[in-house]
Design an enzyme around this catalytic site. Structure first.
Site, PDB file in Angstrom:
ATOM      1  N   ARG A  51      -3.001  24.480   3.054  1.00 23.93           N
ATOM      2  CA  ARG A  51      -3.738  25.488   3.814  1.00 23.93           C
ATOM      3  C   ARG A  51      -2.834  26.237   4.779  1.00 23.93           C
ATOM      4  NH1 ARG A  51      -8.666  22.227   6.275  1.00 23.93           N
ATOM      5  NH2 ARG A  51      -6.912  20.948   6.790  1.00 23.93           N
ATOM      6  N   HIS A 180       0.732   3.799  -7.892  1.00 28.63           N
ATOM      7  CA  HIS A 180       2.202   3.704  -7.837  1.00 28.63           C
ATOM      8  C   HIS A 180       2.723   2.291  -8.074  1.00 28.63           C
ATOM      9  CE1 HIS A 180       1.640   2.557  -3.583  1.00 28.63           C
ATOM     10  NE2 HIS A 180       2.868   2.118  -3.613  1.00 28.63           N
ATOM     11  N   LYS A 184       6.493   0.428 -10.284  1.00 29.78           N
ATOM     12  CA  LYS A 184       7.522  -0.387  -9.640  1.00 29.78           C
ATOM     13  C   LYS A 184       8.356  -1.112 -10.696  1.00 29.78           C
ATOM     14  CE  LYS A 184       5.149  -1.007  -5.261  1.00 29.78           C
ATOM     15  NZ  LYS A 184       5.974  -0.662  -4.109  1.00 29.78           N
ATOM     16  N   HIS A 242      -4.297  -1.265  -6.921  1.00 37.45           N
ATOM     17  CA  HIS A 242      -3.008  -1.951  -7.112  1.00 37.45           C
ATOM     18  C   HIS A 242      -3.162  -3.407  -7.583  1.00 37.45           C
ATOM     19  CE1 HIS A 242      -1.619   1.549  -5.149  1.00 37.45           C
ATOM     20  NE2 HIS A 242      -1.672   1.134  -3.907  1.00 37.45           N
ATOM     21  N   LYS A 340      -2.811  -6.192   6.221  1.00 38.19           N
ATOM     22  CA  LYS A 340      -1.892  -5.530   7.151  1.00 38.19           C
ATOM     23  C   LYS A 340      -1.636  -6.491   8.300  1.00 38.19           C
ATOM     24  CE  LYS A 340      -2.763  -1.013   5.546  1.00 38.19           C
ATOM     25  NZ  LYS A 340      -1.653  -0.558   4.707  1.00 38.19           N
TER      26      LYS A 340
END
Ligand code: BG6
Length: 492
Positions: A51, A180, A184, A242, A340
């Site tokens: 944008r 993704h 790997k 994942h 995390k």
């Protein structure tokens, strides 16, 4: 030994969200690395779109900063920088407005017969509107592909709506849903290990394997992504994609070939055989956590709620005991955990074999550890097979576990490419093997949705855990109840 680089055909890649985090950290550096390796052909163009109003030069300055942060200085020679930056240009366009689009049309008008990639590095709410405009502007040629980032939806219903919106403009063979983790290096190696060796397949089943653990641990908190993360949580952010994809690669039957649909058919079967988690078994099979203040490698850190500045039931940790109802896997639990602010950054798959049926050694030989195959995705990528041997020396028979190191990266003297490098080149080559097909996404949501629904209905929040620890104690109890324990690499 050096890796052979096969250049790909000339292409145009149009990155929506070109000034965002993903473009900066992953896409621009990945394209640079492939260019530096000589894989990108002369004439290839990288067109940034977002944008924001920006000139070509400003976009090049943005890309330069990204490269300075994420590419080794040795590779950034003046010639290389000049070559790469000369491929870049910028056009502002907004998904919801007509403004800017004619400029994009004009840019692409004369390149109808080359490979064209639209990379949507934007939030999923923009997938539909952008695709619609691409269609209305006749920008979709027979050689056009669209790449979309996860999360594909927030649940099965929204994923269907998204897939339908994209499907109105692109046919399935042109849609690349990126995960993704599949790009790997060691994930690729897992397939080589399983299907290029005769050794593992005969023992790859419930008769010989006791259980599998998949851990994806991060030390970081949610950093600047709290806005997105709080609407997702660990289950949607990591497990739905994942971790279930890793589980599929461990559990799938040998495909008939590496052709995209052959591999995806097998992964789909695994997803469909996952035993449902219901309100009857969720307490025994799922643990949900949220980090509170504690310590990380960088020192004292705030809890999730302090970072967010408001109350929230979003989980930053989840552990699941998943089961696959199939001849091969019945009775072999797959323990998944991700979170995390855990003690260390580590992604690995651990396959634990059954103990020997009978020990011929006496007690002085010491304890007998089961064989384990450990596939480490990061850090220190590698594959190790832990075996029992005799402790060398003239003394009595003492047993010891040692790893057979099957990591040959060093002897290949190769830099492990980032997952995005491989995946981007696969899009150009038109190879969908490492991308999720629509039915896989649907099947993954089918496993995850009941867990989300249960959390919503019960109103129960996540269990708190101190930053820098391995999640709530309930996660340890979950596996210990089965007489097993979370795997920690031995220091040998
Ligand atoms: C992303 C998640 O898909 O994967 C992030 O959205 C997570 O929350 C990241 O941090 C982990 O990726 P990697 O490659 O660093 O393990």
């Amino acid at each position: 030994m050096t890796t052979r680089i096969i250049p790909v055909d000339v292409f145009d890649i149009i990155v929506f969200g070109a000034t965002g985090d993903l473009a900066q950290r992953k896409l621009i550096p990945a394209l640079f690395h492939r260019d530096e390796q000589g894989q990108i052909s002369e004439g290839t163009r990288i067109i940034g779109t977002s944008r924001r109003d920006m000139s070509d030069d400003e976009f090049k300055a943005f890309a330069t900063t990204a490269l300075e942060s994420f590419v080794d200085v040795k590779l950034r020679t003046p010639e290389m920088m000049q070559r790469f930056l000369s491929r870049l240009s910028y056009t502002a366009a907004e998904a919801s407005k007509e403004e800017g689009w004619p400029k994009l049309d004009a840019k692409l008008k004369d390149s109808q017969d080359r490979i064209r990639i639209f990379y949507l590095a934007v939030g999923p709410d923009l997938f539909g509107p952008i695709c619609e405009r691409l269609g209305n502007h006749n920008l979709v040629t027979p050689l056009t592909r669209v790449v979309i980032e996860k999360p594909v939806g927030k649940n099965g219903v929204s994923a269907r709506a998204l897939n339908e919106a994209i499907g109105k403009v692109f046919k399935e063979p042109a849609i690349y849903r990126i995960d993704h983790y599949l790009g790997k290096e060691t994930v690729q190696n897992l397939m080589a290990l399983r299907f290029a060796n005769a050794l593992f397949e005969p023992v790859w089943n419930s008769a010989h394997i006791d259980h599998v653990q998949i851990t994806v641990a991060e030390t970081l908190g949610v950093e600047g992504r709290a806005g997105y993360y709080d609407t997702a949580g660990a289950l949607r952010d990591m497990v739905q994609n994942h971790m279930l994809q890793l589980l599929c690669l461990v559990a799938m039957e040998p495909p008939t070939s590496m052709e995209a649909n052959a591999v995806r058919d097998e992964k789909l079967k695994v997803l469909k055989s996952l035993k449902p988690i219901t309100s009857a078994n969720i307490d025994q099979q799922v643990v949900r956590g949220q980090y509170k203040a504690g310590a990380s490698k960088e020192g004292a850190v705030n809890g999730y709620l302090e970072e967010l500045g408001t109350d929230s039931k979003t989980e930053t940790f989840v552990a699941i005991k998943a089961e696959i109802g199939s001849w091969r896997w019945n009775g072999v639990p797959f323990y998944l955990r991700t979170g995390k602010r855990l003690p260390t950054r580590l992604s690995e798959i651990m396959v634990q074999f059954k103990p020997v049926p009978h020990s011929v050694f006496d007690k002085t030989a010491g304890p007998m550890e089961p064989n384990r195959l450990v596939i480490r995705l990061q850090p220190d990528e590698g594959v190790k097979l832990f075996l029992m041997i005799k402790d060398p020396g003239p003394g009595g028979m003492r047993l010891k576990q040692v790893p057979l190191d099957m990591t040959f990266a060093e002897s290949f003297n190769a830099r492990n490419p980032d997952a995005y490098e491989r995946l981007l080149m696969d899009v150009v080559r038109g190879n969908q093997t490492l991308f999720m097909r629509r039915d896989e996404v649907t099947a993954a949501w089918k496993f995850v949705d009941p867990i989300l629904d249960h959390w919503k209905e019960s109103g129960e929040g996540p269990k708190p855990y101190t930053s820098g620890t391995w999640g709530p104690t309930q996660a340890i109890a979950m596996i210990e109840r089965d007489g097993r324990t979370w795997y920690e690499a031995p220091t040998v």
